[in-house]
Structures are given as C-alpha cells and as structure tokens.
Design an enzyme around this catalytic site. Sequence first.
Site, mmCIF file in Angstrom:
data_model
loop_
_atom_site.group_PDB
_atom_site.id
_atom_site.type_symbol
_atom_site.label_atom_id
_atom_site.label_comp_id
_atom_site.label_asym_id
_atom_site.label_seq_id
_atom_site.Cartn_x
_atom_site.Cartn_y
_atom_site.Cartn_z
ATOM 1 N N LYS A 122 0.778 -1.248 0.000
ATOM 2 C CA LYS A 122 0.000 0.000 0.000
ATOM 3 C C LYS A 122 0.808 1.296 0.000
ATOM 4 O O LYS A 122 0.237 2.369 0.189
ATOM 5 C CB LYS A 122 -0.937 -0.003 1.206
ATOM 6 N N SER A 148 -9.732 2.136 -2.697
ATOM 7 C CA SER A 148 -9.195 3.361 -2.113
ATOM 8 C C SER A 148 -9.721 4.567 -2.863
ATOM 9 O O SER A 148 -9.958 4.500 -4.077
ATOM 10 C CB SER A 148 -7.680 3.306 -2.234
ATOM 11 N N TYR A 179 0.226 2.148 -7.511
ATOM 12 C CA TYR A 179 -0.607 1.592 -6.433
ATOM 13 C C TYR A 179 -2.092 1.801 -6.762
ATOM 14 O O TYR A 179 -2.893 0.862 -6.714
ATOM 15 C CB TYR A 179 -0.262 2.265 -5.092
ATOM 16 N N LYS A 212 -5.407 -0.924 -7.656
ATOM 17 C CA LYS A 212 -6.755 -0.940 -7.060
ATOM 18 C C LYS A 212 -7.812 -0.840 -8.163
ATOM 19 O O LYS A 212 -8.828 -1.539 -8.150
ATOM 20 C CB LYS A 212 -6.914 0.216 -6.068
ATOM 21 N N ASN A 216 -9.145 8.286 4.443
ATOM 22 C CA ASN A 216 -7.866 8.170 5.176
ATOM 23 C C ASN A 216 -8.073 7.514 6.540
ATOM 24 O O ASN A 216 -8.419 8.201 7.504
ATOM 25 C CB ASN A 216 -7.228 9.546 5.323
ATOM 26 N N LEU A 221 0.452 10.590 7.445
ATOM 27 C CA LEU A 221 0.517 11.674 8.431
ATOM 28 C C LEU A 221 0.389 11.201 9.887
ATOM 29 O O LEU A 221 1.224 11.520 10.729
ATOM 30 C CB LEU A 221 -0.590 12.693 8.107
ATOM 31 N N ASP A 268 0.766 14.788 -4.546
ATOM 32 C CA ASP A 268 -0.307 15.111 -3.588
ATOM 33 C C ASP A 268 -1.320 16.084 -4.187
ATOM 34 O O ASP A 268 -0.970 16.929 -5.010
ATOM 35 C CB ASP A 268 0.281 15.752 -2.322
HETATM 36 P P1 NAD Z 1 -1.416 -3.325 6.125
HETATM 37 O O1 NAD Z 1 -0.135 -3.364 5.368
HETATM 38 O O2 NAD Z 1 -1.366 -3.017 7.571
HETATM 39 O O3 NAD Z 1 -2.187 -4.713 5.940
HETATM 40 C C1 NAD Z 1 -2.060 -5.513 4.786
HETATM 41 C C2 NAD Z 1 -1.823 -6.942 5.248
HETATM 42 O O4 NAD Z 1 -1.709 -7.799 4.123
HETATM 43 C C3 NAD Z 1 -0.527 -7.096 6.053
HETATM 44 O O5 NAD Z 1 -0.805 -7.850 7.223
HETATM 45 C C4 NAD Z 1 0.396 -7.869 5.121
HETATM 46 O O6 NAD Z 1 1.314 -8.672 5.827
HETATM 47 C C5 NAD Z 1 -0.595 -8.667 4.302
HETATM 48 N N1 NAD Z 1 -0.147 -9.040 2.955
HETATM 49 C C6 NAD Z 1 0.394 -8.246 2.007
HETATM 50 N N2 NAD Z 1 0.648 -8.953 0.893
HETATM 51 C C7 NAD Z 1 0.241 -10.223 1.145
HETATM 52 C C8 NAD Z 1 0.226 -11.408 0.369
HETATM 53 N N3 NAD Z 1 0.701 -11.441 -0.874
HETATM 54 N N4 NAD Z 1 -0.281 -12.541 0.916
HETATM 55 C C9 NAD Z 1 -0.755 -12.528 2.191
HETATM 56 N N5 NAD Z 1 -0.760 -11.432 2.966
HETATM 57 C C10 NAD Z 1 -0.269 -10.296 2.444
HETATM 58 O O7 NAD Z 1 -2.379 -2.307 5.362
HETATM 59 P P2 NAD Z 1 -3.787 -1.709 5.803
HETATM 60 O O8 NAD Z 1 -3.610 -0.265 6.047
HETATM 61 O O9 NAD Z 1 -4.429 -2.553 6.831
HETATM 62 O O10 NAD Z 1 -4.567 -1.847 4.432
HETATM 63 C C11 NAD Z 1 -5.387 -2.961 4.121
HETATM 64 C C12 NAD Z 1 -5.894 -2.828 2.703
HETATM 65 O O11 NAD Z 1 -6.586 -1.587 2.560
HETATM 66 C C13 NAD Z 1 -4.776 -2.810 1.645
HETATM 67 O O12 NAD Z 1 -5.223 -3.523 0.518
HETATM 68 C C14 NAD Z 1 -4.636 -1.343 1.317
HETATM 69 O O13 NAD Z 1 -4.143 -1.144 0.008
HETATM 70 C C15 NAD Z 1 -6.065 -0.850 1.462
HETATM 71 N N6 NAD Z 1 -6.160 0.585 1.767
HETATM 72 C C16 NAD Z 1 -5.464 1.101 2.828
HETATM 73 C C17 NAD Z 1 -5.529 2.481 3.085
HETATM 74 C C18 NAD Z 1 -4.732 3.087 4.222
HETATM 75 O O14 NAD Z 1 -4.512 4.292 4.197
HETATM 76 N N7 NAD Z 1 -4.332 2.315 5.233
HETATM 77 C C19 NAD Z 1 -6.301 3.315 2.282
HETATM 78 C C20 NAD Z 1 -7.011 2.753 1.221
HETATM 79 C C21 NAD Z 1 -6.938 1.379 0.970
HETATM 80 N N1 UFG Z 2 1.580 14.761 5.135
HETATM 81 C C1 UFG Z 2 2.510 15.595 5.705
HETATM 82 N N2 UFG Z 2 3.591 15.029 6.313
HETATM 83 C C2 UFG Z 2 3.786 13.678 6.376
HETATM 84 C C3 UFG Z 2 2.809 12.828 5.787
HETATM 85 C C4 UFG Z 2 1.730 13.401 5.167
HETATM 86 O O1 UFG Z 2 2.388 16.819 5.659
HETATM 87 O O2 UFG Z 2 4.805 13.234 6.933
HETATM 88 C C5 UFG Z 2 0.376 15.358 4.517
HETATM 89 C C6 UFG Z 2 0.205 15.027 3.044
HETATM 90 O O3 UFG Z 2 0.922 15.939 2.247
HETATM 91 C C7 UFG Z 2 -1.318 15.107 2.889
HETATM 92 C C8 UFG Z 2 -1.843 14.644 4.244
HETATM 93 O O4 UFG Z 2 -0.756 14.817 5.156
HETATM 94 O O5 UFG Z 2 -1.701 16.450 2.713
HETATM 95 C C9 UFG Z 2 -2.270 13.181 4.252
HETATM 96 O O6 UFG Z 2 -1.201 12.378 3.745
HETATM 97 P P1 UFG Z 2 -1.178 10.786 3.928
HETATM 98 O O7 UFG Z 2 0.106 10.309 3.331
HETATM 99 O O8 UFG Z 2 -1.466 10.434 5.336
HETATM 100 O O9 UFG Z 2 -2.433 10.304 3.079
HETATM 101 P P2 UFG Z 2 -2.782 10.494 1.529
HETATM 102 O O10 UFG Z 2 -4.066 11.242 1.450
HETATM 103 O O11 UFG Z 2 -1.633 11.024 0.769
HETATM 104 O O12 UFG Z 2 -2.993 8.972 1.057
HETATM 105 C C10 UFG Z 2 -3.655 8.008 1.855
HETATM 106 C C11 UFG Z 2 -3.044 6.633 1.584
HETATM 107 C C12 UFG Z 2 -3.366 6.220 0.185
HETATM 108 C C13 UFG Z 2 -4.853 6.263 -0.037
HETATM 109 C C14 UFG Z 2 -5.370 7.638 0.255
HETATM 110 C C15 UFG Z 2 -6.863 7.665 0.109
HETATM 111 O O13 UFG Z 2 -1.633 6.661 1.745
HETATM 112 O O14 UFG Z 2 -2.952 4.884 0.011
HETATM 113 O O15 UFG Z 2 -5.012 8.010 1.580
HETATM 114 O O16 UFG Z 2 -7.425 6.624 0.820
HETATM 115 F F1 UFG Z 2 -5.112 5.949 -1.303
#
Ligand code: NAD
Ligand code: UFG
Length: 338
Positions: free
Chosen positions: A86, A126, A150, A154, A180, A201, A296
């Site tokens: 991710k 996402s 990435y 998705k 987020n 963040l 961004d």
């Molecule tokens: P995370 O990395 O904490 O969790 C993902 C989990 O999947 C981990 O436990 C990792 O070990 C496991 N994994 C990765 N590849 C694997 C594979 N090939 N086989 C088996 N296990 C595997 O991430 P998260 O924040 O919990 O996100 C979960 C899902 O939500 C992801 O698909 C991510 O892309 C999506 N998502 C996350 C965010 C965010 O900001 N956290 C936003 C939008 C979408």
């Molecule tokens: N930011 C900072 N300093 C940091 C990190 C982030 O100023 O150290 C700012 C960024 O510029 C942005 C805001 O904080 O303005 C949020 O940034 P994040 O990196 O926390 O989140 P994003 O919105 O960039 O992206 C996140 C996930 C993506 C997902 C998206 C929408 O990383 O995977 O939210 O779900 F796709």
Amino acid sequence: MEKHILVTGGAGYIGSHTCVQLLERGYQVTVLDNYCNSSPQALKRVEQIAEKKIEAIEGDIRNQALLEQVLRSKTYSGVIHFAGLKAVGESSEKPLEYYDNNVSGSLSLIRAMQSHGVKCMIFSSSATVYGDPKYLPLDEAHGLGPVNPYGRTKFMVEEMLRDLVASDSQWSVGLLRYFNPVGAHPSGLIGEDPRDVPNNLMPFISQVAVGRRQHLNVFGGDYDTPDGTGVRDYIHVDDLAKGHVLALETLIERARLLTVNLGTGAGCSVLEMLKAFETACGKPLSHQVQPRRPGDIATSFADCRLAEQELGFRAERTIRQMCEDTWRWQSNNQNGYS
Ligand code: NAD
Ligand code: UFG
C-alpha cells in the site's frame, strides 16, 4: 450455525480491527497473512480483545495450492480481502511488485473462490482510484483516473470484479473505497505499526510524540486551502471496520455489486490534525513546513450518502477520538508490536 469468514491480510492495520468486530458479531474468522507488513502478535491481541479464537494461517495469496487447500477446508460465507502492498511512493519504484502482489494475488484468490463456489467478496479499494478531484465532495459517480501504480492496481482489481459480477449474477462484491483511515482500538492493544519511516501523516505525528522522530515535515504550506496545508477525510479505523461488517451482511443477504465510499464527509488539514494530536498527547510537537510532496492533491473528502443509503453506514468517531486512540496505542506500544 455461525458463519465463517476468510480474511486475507487480517493481521494488518485495518484487518486486525475488522477481525475484532467480526468476532464480536459472532462470526468465525480464518486469517491468511504472509506477515510481510504485520506481526502475528496483532492476532493474539485481537483474540485478547474479543476473548475468542482466530484460525491464523501464514501464507501468501499468490500461492494457488494453499488457497485451494484453505477454501476446501470449510464452508466460507465470504472473503474480506485486505492483503496487498500500500505504499504509494514505493509503488512507483517497484511497480512490478505491486502488480504482482495486488493484481496477480487478487486474481489467484478470486479464481480459487470461483472454483470453490465462494462468491462473496469485499475488496479494499481506495479513494486514490478517483485521481485528481474534478469536484468535491467525491461521489462514487466521479470518474476514475488513478495517478500512480498503487492506485492503478486498485483500479484494475475493481475492473476485474466488475467484469466478474457482470458475467455471473451469483457473485456478490463490495468495492469499498476508503478515504484516510487513522486511529486505533480504544483498548490501546492494536493499532497502526508501520515497518519503516511512516509515509502517512498520523503514524508520523504519533512517532514524533513518543520521541522516535524529531519533527513533522508538513508537505506544502501553499495549497489553496484555509491554512495552506493539505485537507483529507480522516476516518476512524473502527468506523471503517464497522463499514466492512455492514457491507458483508448486506452482500451475504443479496448478491450484487456494491461500490461505496467510506469516509466521514468532512475535511481536516495537516495543521488541524497536528493541533488535535497535541491536545491528545498534552504537549507541543515540532513541525517544519517543506515543499509539496509530488503527486499530492490539495483537498479530498467523501460524499458519504450512498454508504448511508445502501448500508445504513455513518462514521461516528471524531478527530479528537482518532487522536486520543492513536496516542493510547502509540504511548503503550512505543515500538509497535516488536
Ligand atoms: P497493512 O499493510 O497493515 O495490511 C495488509 C496486510 O496484508 C498485512 O498484514 C500484510 O502482511 C498482508 N499481505 C500483504 N501482501 C500479502 C500477500 N501477498 N499474501 C498474504 N498477505 C499479504 O495495510 P492496511 O492499512 O491494513 O490496508 C489494508 C488494505 O486496505 C490494503 O489492501 C490497502 O491497500 C487498502 N487501503 C489502505 C488504506 C490506508 O490508508 N491504510 C487506504 C485505502 C486502501
Ligand atoms: N503529510 C505531511 N507530512 C507527512 C505525511 C503526510 O504533511 O509526513 C500530509 C500530506 O501531504 C497530505 C496529508 O498529510 O496532505 C495526508 O497524507 P497521507 O500520506 O497520510 O495520506 P494520503 O491522502 O496522501 O494517502 C492516503 C493513503 C493512500 C490512499 C489515500 C486515500 O496513503 O494509500 O489516503 O485513501 F489511497
């Protein structure tokens, strides 16, 4: 009879919080995780919170033979598919790893589900699939145009699942577009535990607060926003988890394609979030305004009406709760699960 759910990536940040709620709602849970970005310890903590057991299988979603074996072993009512990579920046450096893990991995899983007649899937999509917002709030009808590898993984899995539902009306699929996710379980036992320097963040701020990082870099102070810093729709991870349980229940009941945003509908700037976190942890936190981070956007927030109409979903937790819960988790677990 209790329903059994397979959760891929269930040891991760969002997966672990969702597992707690599934167990609390009476589901039996099997987690398949290769722990590439998580720790088995998270699942022990989930069991501690819910006072119930999880079946944990260490393995990769790209291992077709293992998937067949897992899906053959019992009757699943559905799969919640979190597993994937991710990190947006890393996806530009290692695109093939992202396509392999996120796209090929999802294809293996969907194939195995198809061959075992498990036709209900919830997929972690996402808000990044929308790309640069043409209007706000972002509703589900907004055009799709992800701007990094990435986001394209998705988008591709979404397309694959849309084609599948169109070909077979028995499939029931939820495409959940998260905004987020932040926060942690109020017990302070589970939370977000990034392996390297946090990209996002909230985990960065919380590591500054415990002294693991010196200061927050604020990426851009000259956006067209009220205070010049980026605005995002932060949603508490427990609200997000609730959205998964509601989607699962809706989809098990009736086969269909459901595409919904999961957010709060409100935007919060980087400086507002920093201030809220300072209040939660009770001390000032150092920050430096830096140039904008490439890729961004200024502002992103969700139109949440469809999730409310279709699922009865509404996010309830405030920015204050998001910061307090993150702080409880981070201060009780300064080095995460390790
Ligand atoms: P995370 O990395 O904490 O969790 C993902 C989990 O999947 C981990 O436990 C990792 O070990 C496991 N994994 C990765 N590849 C694997 C594979 N090939 N086989 C088996 N296990 C595997 O991430 P998260 O924040 O919990 O996100 C979960 C899902 O939500 C992801 O698909 C991510 O892309 C999506 N998502 C996350 C965010 C965010 O900001 N956290 C936003 C939008 C979408
Ligand atoms: N930011 C900072 N300093 C940091 C990190 C982030 O100023 O150290 C700012 C960024 O510029 C942005 C805001 O904080 O303005 C949020 O940034 P994040 O990196 O926390 O989140 P994003 O919105 O960039 O992206 C996140 C996930 C993506 C997902 C998206 C929408 O990383 O995977 O939210 O779900 F796709």
